[in-house]
Write a protein that holds these residues in place. Sequence first.
Motif: not given
Length: 368
Positions: A51, A54, A253-256, A258-260, A262, A268
């Motif tokens: 990270e 970024d 996809p990256e955002e999904e 992250k949600e998965y 959680e 991680e």
Amino acid sequence: MSTNLDVGIVGLPNVGKSTLFNAITKAGAEAANYPFCTIEPNEGVVAVPDERLDVLAKMFNSRKITPAIMHFVDIAGLVKGASKGEGLGNQFLSHIRNTDAIAEVVRCFEDENVTHVEGSVDPVRDIQIIDTELCLADIDTINNRMKKVEKLLKAHDKKAAAEQALLERVAKGLEDIVPARRMEFTEEEEAALYDLHLLTRKPIIYVCNVAEEEAADASGNPHVKAVQEFAAQEHAEVVVISAKVEAEIAELPEEEAKEYLEMEGLTEAGLNRLIKAGFKLLGLQTYLTAGEIESRAWTINIGTKAPQAAGKIHTDFEKGFIKAEIVSYDDLVKCGSKVAAREKGLVRLEGKDYVMQDGDVVEFRFNV
């Protein structure tokens, strides 16, 4: 020492090797429920998640981000007798010899729909099967070297007697199925063994493949506990992963994703933990460079000095090294810019004896 991170993924058939490999490389190796579906080693290069890159890219308006990389090789499953050519034994042994470290996937889940080549789930037994095959292969290597040493003895070579004694000691351990990584060696002995590339000297990570519902917490899994206790005897790393969960994350996809994570109660992905374990195992770290063109991570060995680190970028940087302008990543982020960090005296010039630290943000000064 090499700063490559070539990790061979090994294990008995149907333990989840190819499923895991698919997840971490998205390479689509055929993951079928029968032995030897991975006949040729599938190879994949994955970016090391970082990270910090970024953050640096935003700070320096970098046009490009180049992460460090990790190379995975999915090696065909082996069975008892692999060292004698059973199954795909000989191919397995030649492929594993070319890796820097081994990630051994062991099955720690029960599923009557997925056959186990040994008929039951017992990860420590599976580890011992692979240890046996690798020890037997190493005995062959030792015996071949012993023949050459015997000729050197006849020629009155001064070092031959010490090497013969070392080889005999290693062979005795291997015959008792004690991997060479569990044996104690002096620096001189390490150097003598280096060119033999013994399979059981390779650093190892045990990857416990658990059921989906145990991905976030496998503390109640007796199979995982057994592997952890076994690994502690040789100071090996253990990473608990659900290959099925990793496969599902890889498709999102990256955002999904992250949600998965959680939703599954994970902080991680298992891949991140596997890569961190690989870096730790091989004594590696990264330093960073940042500018308008790119923000980039460079892999070096822990203990590398500034000129050699500069040489990772280009040999001219090492040959003509003058100084390294360095600010730690944490200091840079706290200050918000390199200008602000410089004003606070946190940007420093280091010479050729400076030992690089993980997260150093560097600009090398050189003259060729």
